[in-house]
Motif scaffolding. Structure first.
Motif, PDB file in Angstrom:
ATOM      1  N   LYS A  44      75.659 110.057  14.565  1.00 15.88           N
ATOM      2  CA  LYS A  44      76.059 111.085  13.697  1.00 15.88           C
ATOM      3  C   LYS A  44      74.337 112.179  14.229  1.00 15.88           C
ATOM      4  CE  LYS A  44      75.614 110.526   9.094  1.00 15.88           C
ATOM      5  NZ  LYS A  44      76.085 109.770   7.509  1.00 15.88           N
ATOM      6  N   ASN A  45      74.841 113.253  13.463  1.00 17.42           N
ATOM      7  CA  ASN A  45      73.654 113.991  13.515  1.00 17.42           C
ATOM      8  C   ASN A  45      73.840 114.945  12.585  1.00 17.42           C
ATOM      9  OD1 ASN A  45      71.973 116.777  14.439  1.00 17.42           O
ATOM     10  ND2 ASN A  45      73.936 117.395  15.659  1.00 17.42           N
ATOM     11  N   GLY A  46      72.719 114.958  11.700  1.00 17.66           N
ATOM     12  CA  GLY A  46      72.639 115.495  10.044  1.00 17.66           C
ATOM     13  C   GLY A  46      73.815 114.356   8.799  1.00 17.66           C
ATOM     14  N   ASP A  47      74.711 115.226   8.811  1.00 16.61           N
ATOM     15  CA  ASP A  47      75.728 114.615   7.686  1.00 16.61           C
ATOM     16  C   ASP A  47      76.817 114.650   8.671  1.00 16.61           C
ATOM     17  OD1 ASP A  47      73.766 114.643   5.763  1.00 16.61           O
ATOM     18  OD2 ASP A  47      74.460 116.301   4.797  1.00 16.61           O
ATOM     19  N   VAL A  48      76.516 115.071   9.646  1.00 18.22           N
ATOM     20  CA  VAL A  48      78.369 114.569  10.439  1.00 18.22           C
ATOM     21  C   VAL A  48      78.849 114.094  11.374  1.00 18.22           C
ATOM     22  CG1 VAL A  48      79.903 116.614  11.876  1.00 18.22           C
ATOM     23  CG2 VAL A  48      78.655 117.401   9.890  1.00 18.22           C
ATOM     24  N   ALA A  49      79.468 112.796  11.230  1.00 20.80           N
ATOM     25  CA  ALA A  49      79.492 112.378  12.333  1.00 20.80           C
ATOM     26  C   ALA A  49      80.671 112.745  13.332  1.00 20.80           C
ATOM     27  CB  ALA A  49      80.044 110.559  11.601  1.00 20.80           C
ATOM     28  N   GLY A  50      80.852 111.500  14.549  1.00 14.70           N
ATOM     29  CA  GLY A  50      81.913 112.151  15.972  1.00 14.70           C
ATOM     30  C   GLY A  50      81.936 110.984  16.902  1.00 14.70           C
ATOM     31  N   ALA A  76      64.673 114.293  18.733  1.00 16.27           N
ATOM     32  CA  ALA A  76      65.866 113.329  18.766  1.00 16.27           C
ATOM     33  C   ALA A  76      67.166 114.718  17.881  1.00 16.27           C
ATOM     34  CB  ALA A  76      65.485 112.060  17.630  1.00 16.27           C
ATOM     35  N   LYS A  77      68.346 114.306  18.483  1.00 20.00           N
ATOM     36  CA  LYS A  77      69.361 115.381  18.206  1.00 20.00           C
ATOM     37  C   LYS A  77      70.348 114.607  16.742  1.00 20.00           C
ATOM     38  CE  LYS A  77      72.778 118.207  19.037  1.00 20.00           C
ATOM     39  NZ  LYS A  77      73.644 119.604  20.000  1.00 20.00           N
TER      40      LYS A  77
END
Length: 67
Positions: free
Chosen positions: A22-28, A6-7
């Protein structure tokens, strides 16, 4: 059987062609072709009328999603 790792931690439902994610600590956002859009926030929420809530530097605001 596991197909792939899962990414993304969270992916909300697509709304107006975009899904908040959200991917790690960064969302978009992801568009329907899987392209990452505006990955510079701590948290994001679904797009409505071209606008979405986004959190940056601990503060929530409203951003405009440009096509």
């Amino acid at each position: 059987a596991k197909v792939t790792d899962a990414k993304y931690q969270n992916i909300f439902d697509y709304n107006e062609e975009y899904a908040a994610t959200k991917n790690g600590d960064v969302a978009g956002f992801l568009n329907k072709t899987g392209e990452e859009i505006a990955f510079e926030y701590e948290e994001t929420r679904n797009v409505y009328n071209g606008l979405a809530f986004a959190k940056k530097d601990g503060k929530w605001g409203i951003i405009k999603i440009e096509k």
